[in-house]
Scaffold this active site. Sequence first.
Site, PDB file in Angstrom:
ATOM      1  N   GLU A  17      -1.621   5.309 -23.185  1.00 19.46           N
ATOM      2  CA  GLU A  17      -1.351   6.049 -22.436  1.00 19.46           C
ATOM      3  C   GLU A  17      -0.713   7.776 -22.077  1.00 19.46           C
ATOM      4  OE1 GLU A  17      -0.256   4.542 -17.886  1.00 19.46           O
ATOM      5  OE2 GLU A  17       1.363   5.729 -18.783  1.00 19.46           O
ATOM      6  N   ARG A 113      -1.221   4.681  -5.585  1.00 21.13           N
ATOM      7  CA  ARG A 113      -0.062   4.975  -4.246  1.00 21.13           C
ATOM      8  C   ARG A 113       0.571   5.507  -4.715  1.00 21.13           C
ATOM      9  NH1 ARG A 113       3.687   1.771  -1.458  1.00 21.13           N
ATOM     10  NH2 ARG A 113       5.612   2.688  -3.355  1.00 21.13           N
ATOM     11  N   ASP A 115       4.739   6.512  -6.199  1.00 19.91           N
ATOM     12  CA  ASP A 115       5.628   6.556  -5.798  1.00 19.91           C
ATOM     13  C   ASP A 115       6.581   6.798  -4.404  1.00 19.91           C
ATOM     14  OD1 ASP A 115       6.770   3.776  -7.971  1.00 19.91           O
ATOM     15  OD2 ASP A 115       6.962   5.485  -9.759  1.00 19.91           O
ATOM     16  N   ALA A 129      -2.835   1.895  -2.385  1.00 16.97           N
ATOM     17  CA  ALA A 129      -4.006   1.946  -3.146  1.00 16.97           C
ATOM     18  C   ALA A 129      -5.074   1.965  -2.747  1.00 16.97           C
ATOM     19  CB  ALA A 129      -3.576   1.329  -5.123  1.00 16.97           C
ATOM     20  N   TYR A 150       1.375  -5.600 -11.652  1.00 18.14           N
ATOM     21  CA  TYR A 150       2.676  -5.670 -12.306  1.00 18.14           C
ATOM     22  C   TYR A 150       3.254  -7.465 -12.366  1.00 18.14           C
ATOM     23  CZ  TYR A 150       2.492  -1.129  -9.587  1.00 18.14           C
ATOM     24  OH  TYR A 150       2.114   0.221  -9.560  1.00 18.14           O
ATOM     25  N   LYS A 170      -6.313  -5.213  -3.311  1.00 19.51           N
ATOM     26  CA  LYS A 170      -7.347  -3.726  -4.140  1.00 19.51           C
ATOM     27  C   LYS A 170      -7.847  -4.474  -4.283  1.00 19.51           C
ATOM     28  CE  LYS A 170      -3.891  -2.261  -7.203  1.00 19.51           C
ATOM     29  NZ  LYS A 170      -2.461  -1.636  -7.437  1.00 19.51           N
ATOM     30  N   GLN A 217      15.491   6.151 -23.298  1.00 22.61           N
ATOM     31  CA  GLN A 217      13.923   5.781 -22.788  1.00 22.61           C
ATOM     32  C   GLN A 217      13.918   4.627 -21.955  1.00 22.61           C
ATOM     33  OE1 GLN A 217      11.667   4.760 -25.503  1.00 22.61           O
ATOM     34  NE2 GLN A 217       9.662   4.195 -24.938  1.00 22.61           N
TER      35      GLN A 217
HETATM   36  P1  FAD Z   1       0.018  -0.219  -4.476  1.00 20.00           P
HETATM   37  O1  FAD Z   1      -1.171  -0.904  -5.142  1.00 20.00           O
HETATM   38  O2  FAD Z   1      -0.624   0.489  -2.593  1.00 20.00           O
HETATM   39  O3  FAD Z   1       1.019  -1.507  -4.267  1.00 20.00           O
HETATM   40  C1  FAD Z   1       2.488  -1.044  -3.077  1.00 20.00           C
HETATM   41  C2  FAD Z   1       3.203  -1.562  -2.936  1.00 20.00           C
HETATM   42  O4  FAD Z   1       2.119  -2.476  -1.625  1.00 20.00           O
HETATM   43  C3  FAD Z   1       3.401  -3.383  -3.678  1.00 20.00           C
HETATM   44  O5  FAD Z   1       4.585  -3.815  -3.305  1.00 20.00           O
HETATM   45  C4  FAD Z   1       2.178  -4.193  -3.129  1.00 20.00           C
HETATM   46  O6  FAD Z   1       2.621  -5.075  -2.967  1.00 20.00           O
HETATM   47  C5  FAD Z   1       1.990  -3.392  -1.106  1.00 20.00           C
HETATM   48  N1  FAD Z   1       0.625  -3.771  -0.905  1.00 20.00           N
HETATM   49  C6  FAD Z   1      -0.408  -3.064  -0.915  1.00 20.00           C
HETATM   50  N2  FAD Z   1      -1.585  -3.721  -0.493  1.00 20.00           N
HETATM   51  C7  FAD Z   1      -0.839  -4.308   0.827  1.00 20.00           C
HETATM   52  C8  FAD Z   1      -0.968  -4.157   2.086  1.00 20.00           C
HETATM   53  N3  FAD Z   1      -2.868  -5.032   1.780  1.00 20.00           N
HETATM   54  N4  FAD Z   1      -0.059  -4.906   2.697  1.00 20.00           N
HETATM   55  C9  FAD Z   1       0.807  -5.474   2.600  1.00 20.00           C
HETATM   56  N5  FAD Z   1       1.678  -4.755   1.158  1.00 20.00           N
HETATM   57  C10 FAD Z   1       0.531  -4.569  -0.160  1.00 20.00           C
HETATM   58  N6  FAD Z   1       2.781   6.709 -10.921  1.00 20.00           N
HETATM   59  C11 FAD Z   1       3.208   8.060 -10.889  1.00 20.00           C
HETATM   60  O7  FAD Z   1       3.509   8.838  -9.920  1.00 20.00           O
HETATM   61  N7  FAD Z   1       2.514   9.131 -11.713  1.00 20.00           N
HETATM   62  C12 FAD Z   1       1.379   8.340 -12.616  1.00 20.00           C
HETATM   63  O8  FAD Z   1       0.422   8.825 -13.316  1.00 20.00           O
HETATM   64  C13 FAD Z   1       1.131   6.288 -12.262  1.00 20.00           C
HETATM   65  N8  FAD Z   1       0.654   5.749 -13.600  1.00 20.00           N
HETATM   66  C14 FAD Z   1       1.384   4.705 -13.439  1.00 20.00           C
HETATM   67  C15 FAD Z   1      -0.140   3.082 -14.562  1.00 20.00           C
HETATM   68  C16 FAD Z   1       0.762   2.723 -14.949  1.00 20.00           C
HETATM   69  C17 FAD Z   1      -0.436   1.690 -15.601  1.00 20.00           C
HETATM   70  C18 FAD Z   1       1.191   1.499 -13.139  1.00 20.00           C
HETATM   71  C19 FAD Z   1       1.314   0.058 -13.443  1.00 20.00           C
HETATM   72  C20 FAD Z   1       2.537   2.019 -12.569  1.00 20.00           C
HETATM   73  C21 FAD Z   1       1.822   3.915 -12.554  1.00 20.00           C
HETATM   74  N9  FAD Z   1       2.791   4.541 -12.227  1.00 20.00           N
HETATM   75  C22 FAD Z   1       2.340   5.871 -11.595  1.00 20.00           C
HETATM   76  C23 FAD Z   1       3.369   3.386 -10.697  1.00 20.00           C
HETATM   77  C24 FAD Z   1       3.184   3.241  -9.799  1.00 20.00           C
HETATM   78  O9  FAD Z   1       2.318   5.380  -8.854  1.00 20.00           O
HETATM   79  C25 FAD Z   1       4.423   3.326  -8.842  1.00 20.00           C
HETATM   80  O10 FAD Z   1       4.135   1.552  -9.094  1.00 20.00           O
HETATM   81  C26 FAD Z   1       3.591   2.911  -7.353  1.00 20.00           C
HETATM   82  O11 FAD Z   1       4.991   2.529  -6.319  1.00 20.00           O
HETATM   83  C27 FAD Z   1       2.560   1.860  -6.858  1.00 20.00           C
HETATM   84  O12 FAD Z   1       1.814   2.078  -7.175  1.00 20.00           O
HETATM   85  P2  FAD Z   1       0.108   1.215  -6.481  1.00 20.00           P
HETATM   86  O13 FAD Z   1      -0.990   1.784  -6.863  1.00 20.00           O
HETATM   87  O14 FAD Z   1       0.674  -0.098  -7.180  1.00 20.00           O
HETATM   88  O15 FAD Z   1       0.327   0.583  -5.164  1.00 20.00           O
END
Ligand code: FAD
Length: 292
Positions: A17, A113, A115, A129, A150, A170, A217
């Site tokens: 990455e 999704r 942060d 997401a 996670y 998802k 970091q």
């Molecule tokens: P989701 O999958 O939508 O989950 C978010 C929260 O909602 C979780 O607590 C989940 O349990 C809950 N949830 C999901 N679906 C439901 C549902 N149907 N009903 C109720 N609750 C639900 N961030 C950036 O800004 N830029 C990046 O480039 C970036 N790269 C990343 C790369 C990796 C490999 C990882 C692991 C994370 C990255 N992130 C990045 C961070 C990420 O954007 C955050 O962790 C964000 O808060 C959650 O994104 P998600 O896509 O996992 O969300």
Amino acid sequence: MKVSEFYSRRKTVFAIEVFPPKKTMSTENVYSTLEEIAALKPDYISVTCGAGGTSAVGEGGGNPTLEVSSFIKNKCGIESVAHLTCVASTQNQVLRTLTSLKEAGVKNVLALRGDINPDLPRKTDFTYAANLIEFIRQSGLDFGISGACYPEGHIEADSVNDDIKNLKKKVDSGCETLISQIFFENSLFDSFLEKARLIGIEVPISAGIMPVTSKTQIERMVSMCGASLPPKFTKMIAQYENRPDALRDAGIAYATEQIVDLISNGAEGIHLYAMNNPYVARKIHENIDNLL
Ligand code: FAD
């Protein structure tokens, strides 16, 4: 090529990455860094986007994630994955970004999704997401789609089990592969994997490993993602925190040990968070290349 195809070759998929240039960085330096990382020939390189989707949409101000993903794919000849967040975007904005990625030859996205960013108003088009993944599927643009997972549970989830139930939704919305958040204790990943498989999540899951190279970091990362730090790891940081070269070498050794254990236990993929540090990426690659 879609990243899901790498996993069907029955070897551990190795990905790195990177992040696009920040405003304070020289673009030229970043591109030579990317060339050095691409020379290691990982299966693919994923490119982050800014918090809340700021660099993903790039209204009039360019789109660094798109530019770097395109550079990796077209100039370095390595498959790239563009990270794409949706929390602060409308469907039209996302569609424009997807179309630009498609036109640039980028075939894969990591659908997130993002942060919640207090400085950016949330849009209502996407809640999770999973909504973005469904939207990308329905766009007919034929992207390979990955999602985030996670091992210790997402920071907003009440428990790992709840988070895994949401993860299943998802995956059911159409995501083909998963990439994990960083972790420093392999048993956490093993137990997450077991639960994910039990609930019926069958897509390949890559393990996220970050070689730690400085104390600041690690402090920043842990405050952002909440990864727990085992005593063996905190002792290492305490021992070498004032000797940068020693800490970097110890961090590389620690990450190597994690990766060797994961591959020996049949890991489907390793996702290396190399923080745009070609030295660290090269050292880790040298240590594990024969295992891959
Ligand atoms: P989701 O999958 O939508 O989950 C978010 C929260 O909602 C979780 O607590 C989940 O349990 C809950 N949830 C999901 N679906 C439901 C549902 N149907 N009903 C109720 N609750 C639900 N961030 C950036 O800004 N830029 C990046 O480039 C970036 N790269 C990343 C790369 C990796 C490999 C990882 C692991 C994370 C990255 N992130 C990045 C961070 C990420 O954007 C955050 O962790 C964000 O808060 C959650 O994104 P998600 O896509 O996992 O969300």
